[in-house]
Design an enzyme around this catalytic site. Structure first.
Site, PDB file in Angstrom:
ATOM      1  N   PHE A 134       0.847  -1.196   0.000  1.00 32.30           N
ATOM      2  CA  PHE A 134       0.000   0.000   0.000  1.00 32.30           C
ATOM      3  C   PHE A 134       0.888   1.254   0.000  1.00 32.30           C
ATOM      4  O   PHE A 134       1.933   1.278   0.648  1.00 32.30           O
ATOM      5  CB  PHE A 134      -0.887  -0.036   1.250  1.00 32.30           C
ATOM      6  N   ASP A 211       0.871  -5.219   8.282  1.00 35.26           N
ATOM      7  CA  ASP A 211      -0.220  -4.268   8.108  1.00 35.26           C
ATOM      8  C   ASP A 211      -1.499  -5.095   7.932  1.00 35.26           C
ATOM      9  O   ASP A 211      -1.620  -5.858   6.971  1.00 35.26           O
ATOM     10  CB  ASP A 211       0.047  -3.385   6.875  1.00 35.26           C
ATOM     11  N   LYS A 237     -12.487   0.139   8.181  1.00 38.38           N
ATOM     12  CA  LYS A 237     -12.851  -0.705   7.040  1.00 38.38           C
ATOM     13  C   LYS A 237     -13.840  -1.767   7.519  1.00 38.38           C
ATOM     14  O   LYS A 237     -14.979  -1.445   7.806  1.00 38.38           O
ATOM     15  CB  LYS A 237     -11.582  -1.268   6.403  1.00 38.38           C
ATOM     16  N   ARG A 385     -12.582  -2.878  -7.563  1.00 41.52           N
ATOM     17  CA  ARG A 385     -12.682  -3.717  -6.365  1.00 41.52           C
ATOM     18  C   ARG A 385     -14.133  -3.857  -5.937  1.00 41.52           C
ATOM     19  O   ARG A 385     -14.853  -2.870  -5.835  1.00 41.52           O
ATOM     20  CB  ARG A 385     -11.894  -3.100  -5.201  1.00 41.52           C
TER      21      ARG A 385
HETATM   22  C1  LIG Z   1      -6.498   1.565   4.225  1.00 38.87           C
HETATM   23  C2  LIG Z   1      -5.063   1.218   4.395  1.00 38.87           C
HETATM   24  C3  LIG Z   1      -4.194   2.075   5.092  1.00 38.87           C
HETATM   25  C4  LIG Z   1      -4.717   3.388   5.575  1.00 38.87           C
HETATM   26  O1  LIG Z   1      -3.853   4.125   6.347  1.00 38.87           O
HETATM   27  P1  LIG Z   1      -4.433   5.425   7.093  1.00 38.87           P
HETATM   28  O2  LIG Z   1      -3.307   5.983   7.810  1.00 38.87           O
HETATM   29  O3  LIG Z   1      -5.561   4.939   7.965  1.00 38.87           O
HETATM   30  O4  LIG Z   1      -4.990   6.335   6.055  1.00 38.87           O
HETATM   31  C5  LIG Z   1      -2.898   1.656   5.295  1.00 38.87           C
HETATM   32  N1  LIG Z   1      -2.447   0.466   4.815  1.00 38.87           N
HETATM   33  C6  LIG Z   1      -3.270  -0.371   4.128  1.00 38.87           C
HETATM   34  C7  LIG Z   1      -2.759  -1.679   3.628  1.00 38.87           C
HETATM   35  C8  LIG Z   1      -4.586   0.003   3.879  1.00 38.87           C
HETATM   36  O5  LIG Z   1      -5.397  -0.810   3.182  1.00 38.87           O
END
Ligand SMILES: *Cc1c(COP(=O)(O)O)cnc(C)c1O
Length: 414
Positions: A134, A211, A237, A385
């Site tokens: 990500f 993560d 989420k 998605r």
């Molecule tokens: C949604 C998501 C984030 C989001 O990070 P924020 O700091 O909450 O904006 C981080 N890593 C992954 C893999 C995600 O899917």
């Protein structure tokens, strides 16, 4: 001749809903007021709101904040990050108490946690991650590597099949301080092999920071039992905690001694009210805090976790597999002839809570779908998605949505 007899009809989808033990949970969410919405297939980006969240926030504002005011901190607010963390650990993460805390956003939690992990391996030179991780993860890894004078070793991951344990084993060495990966890929929903990857990293005495943004509330994990070192994740989420609700950090008990995190604040200090001239970190997981907890955001986290506890993560996972399977069966039959290809694993055991379809005109199609009430999301360069939230998505909703996708795509592409 192609056989179509097995393709589920709208009635079949209705039957699946009738037999679904989680169907009653749909009533726990506020209804979608917008009459133009046909289906919400983006709960993996932002879960829908719960009635319970309204109640908790109402109580917080009217009976706690307004009447107890500053005393609220002494009467429970200060402990919320750990209390809710323990509950999240038990309900969704396979983590014993004292190892999970709610704080900040995932991005900030990753920054703090990766630094903390690196502080335990001061003589090592490399951080390992993958090219399809990500964006926030990649940016933070690069920034930390720059600040600490470390090298990033990139695993070239296949967006559809994800990072394998073999790739990790090949990338790590006695130079590796930490490996950081997403457990469920935000793009393809591929589930990484957590036990095998932990093992590969530990074989060279490197630490792993997971993560869990697309995992928590969707795919059960056993952080303690798999020997995981650290993890971070968000709550807005699949946990439906609400936009911008606090994220979480997991730090294994045995790593909590002597770690150094980069944003020490008064909330992570040993004695909060001593206002001591020198910082001394709190014992345990509180050492990962920085500033004042987001108490209103935590209300949504508590509501999301309690709903999940009632439903049970194993039942959620089981329905999640059924929903993603239905999405794949229907898209194979209806959408593949229109040029869509499945960009998520076919193997149930390796597929998380969403299904990604690739199409050369994905951007244009996603815009049209959203304009027509089928709320999906587009992921560059060519992915649509379809997010399936087992507690709020019905089989009928999914069937109807894909039928609409077929109709709209046929129109647009002809
Ligand atoms: C949604 C998501 C984030 C989001 O990070 P924020 O700091 O909450 O904006 C981080 N890593 C992954 C893999 C995600 O899917």
């Amino acid at each position: 001749m192609a056989t179509v007899v097995d393709l589920p009809s709208l009635d079949d989808a209705g039957l699946l809903d009738q037999r679904d033990p989680l169907a009653p949970f749909r009533e726990r969410f506020l209804p979608i007021e917008d009459p133009t919405v046909v289906a919400y297939l983006d709960g993996n980006s932002l879960g829908r709101p719960l009635y319970r969240t309204l109640e908790i926030i109402q109580d917080l504002v009217t009976s706690q904040w307004s009447s107890r005011m500053i005393r609220g901190w002494q009467e429970g607010w200060l402990e919320l990050p750990e209390r809710i963390g323990d509950r999240l650990g038990a309900v969704a993460l396979g983590a014993n108490p004292g190892q999970v805390i709610l704080a900040d956003s995932t991005s900030v939690c990753l920054y703090k946690t990766l630094h903390a992990a690196l502080s335990l391996r001061p003589d090592r030179e490399e951080i390992v991650t993958d090219t399809d991780n990500f964006p926030t993860d990649r940016y933070i890894v690069e920034s930390i590597a720059r600040d600490r004078g470390l090298t990033v070793r990139w695993i070239e991951s296949d967006p559809a099949s994800g990072v394998t344990a073999q790739q990790v084993a090949d990338a790590v060495s006695d130079r590796t301080a930490a490996v950081t990966l997403s457990h469920v890929s935000y793009r393809s929903a591929h589930i990484a092999d957590m036990p095998a990857i932990n093992k590969a990293a530990h074989a060279v005495d490197a630490l792993v920071v997971w993560d869990l943004c697309h995992t928590v509330g969707s795919v059960p994990v056993q952080l303690d039992a798999t020997g995981s070192d650290f993890a971070v994740g968000c709550t807005y989420k699949f946990l439906s905690a609400g936009p911008g609700a606090p994220a979480f950090i997991y730090a294994r008990s045995e790593h909590q001694f002597g770690l150094i995190q980069p944003v020490p604040g008064w909330m992570s200090a040993a004695d909060l009210y001593a206002m001591a001239p020198e910082y001394q970190a709190a014992a345990g997981i509180r050492a990962m805090l920085s500033g004042t907890p987001a108490v209103t955001g935590l209300a949504g986290v508590a509501a999301g976790i309690e709903l999940l506890a009632e439903a049970g993560i194993e039942r959620v996972r089981s329905k999640s597999i059924d929903l993603t399977r239905l999405a794949i069966v229907l898209s194979d039959a209806w959408l593949a002839p229109l040029g869509f290809t499945l960009a998520s694993p076919r193997n149930d055991a390796r597929r998380g809570g969403h299904v990604t379809l690739s199409h050369p005109q994905a951007k244009k199609l996603a815009d049209i779908l959203i304009d027509n009430g089928v709320i999906v999301d587009f992921r560059a360069p060519d992915g649509i998605r379809i997010g399936l939230s087992p507690l709020s998505t019905s089989f009928t909703e999914l069937w109807t949505a894909l039928d609409r996708v077929r109709e709209l795509a046929t129109e647009v592409l002809s």
